[in-house]
Design an enzyme around this catalytic site. Structure first.
Site, PDB file in Angstrom:
ATOM      1  N   GLU A   1      36.837  28.392  14.381  1.00 47.38           N
ATOM      2  CA  GLU A   1      35.400  28.627  14.394  1.00 47.38           C
ATOM      3  C   GLU A   1      35.144  30.003  13.790  1.00 47.38           C
ATOM      4  O   GLU A   1      35.855  30.963  14.100  1.00 47.38           O
ATOM      5  CB  GLU A   1      34.833  28.580  15.812  1.00 47.38           C
TER       6      GLU A   1
ATOM      7  N   GLU B   1      39.411  19.794  24.683  1.00 50.31           N
ATOM      8  CA  GLU B   1      38.952  20.215  23.361  1.00 50.31           C
ATOM      9  C   GLU B   1      39.849  21.325  22.841  1.00 50.31           C
ATOM     10  O   GLU B   1      40.175  22.266  23.583  1.00 50.31           O
ATOM     11  CB  GLU B   1      37.506  20.706  23.439  1.00 50.31           C
TER      12      GLU B   1
END
Length: 285
Positions: A167, A162
């Site tokens: 974010e 990932e």
């Protein structure tokens, strides 16, 4: 997105990232000098859905165990949660669930929020090169919007690999986190770093990017690199899992392990406005 609470390891600033108008880390790829091999510009009528040829819309909450983080949103395929705005943007909106909707939730009987999670899995992927997403990111208590990638190697997460391109968590509206997760570095042990925006992420568009080159990943915002990861920086260099095709995900999560619960100050709707997505280099579409 997959589980994490806090980033545990912050790496040194990267120096070898191609940015807007700067030389790329690997001159042979030169992604900024090429035409993207795939791009989404989101031209279309207001209320139209993103092109099904490129995008999947994932739904649910309970069966996905709160999407691994005890999240409170139920992802839908409704236009209220993901649609074009008619002026060249994709809107991904988290909203309080309609009265009486009774959407099953992992952490409680019904999910109090709805949102959207879009992926290019099985349709578009980047092998090596650069991914750029120009977006305005929602901020507020209990929110966790994300722009990220997962591997197409068919292995169960975290061995899947990932890359979190961007974010912005909860009450940290000016902080952008970039993180990598793999077989021995995941959740709170994800390897990453952060950079600070001049104003809240919700106030202006920024270009969030990753250069994914052989044995090197570099993160940037608006062409400024802030993190570079190589196998030597992993707990075990053999656990590098990023030499593979990876697809893109866009979502706005609400609540859960990292951002905590929303409150009366949380904007509703909370909208990620995506201007474009562009893949340079090598991959498939």
């Amino acid at each position: 997105m997959n589980r994490r609470i806090r980033l545990a390891l912050v790496l040194a600033l990267g120096a070898l990232l191609s940015g807007c108008g700067t030389a790329p880390a690997d001159p042979s790829s030169a992604p900024d000098a090429e035409t993207p091999f795939w791009q989404a510009e989101f031209d279309g009528a207001k209320g139209a859905r993103p092109a099904a040829a490129s995008w999947n819309t994932e739904t649910g909450n309970q069966e996905a165990e709160g999407w691994g983080n005890n999240e409170l949103q139920y992802y839908t395929d409704d236009a209220a949660n993901s649609a074009l705005d008619g002026t060249g943007h994709l809107l991904i909106s988290a909203r309080p669930a309609p009265d009486g909707s009774e959407l099953p939730c992992h952490t409680q009987r019904f999910c109090p929020w709805t949102s959207a999670r879009l992926t290019t899995e099985g349709k578009v992927a980047l092998s090596r090169g650069r991914v750029e997403v120009r977006a305005k990111i929602p901020t507020g208590t209990g929110l966790l919007p994300a722009i990220w990638m997962l591997g197409d190697n068919g292995v169960e997460w975290p061995g899947q690999g990932e890359i979190d391109i961007c974010e912005v968590v909860g009450g940290e509206p000016r902080t952008v986190y970039g993180t990598a997760h793999g077989p021995t570095y995941y959740n709170e042990n994800g390897i990453g770093g952060s950079t600070t925006l001049p104003a809240d992420a919700s106030e202006a568009f920024h270009t969030y990017a990753v250069d994914k080159e052989p044995h090197r990943i570099t993160w940037s915002v608006d062409g400024d690199p802030y993190l570079t990861l190589t196998p030597s920086k992993l707990p075990d260099p053999d656990d590098w899992v990023f030499e593979q095709d990876m697809h893109l995900l866009l979502n706005v999560a609400v609540g859960g392990d990292w951002p905590g619960d929303p409150d009366d100050s949380t904007p509703a709707p909370a909208t990620m406005t995506v201007d474009y997505v562009r893949f340079y280099g090598e991959g498939h579409a």
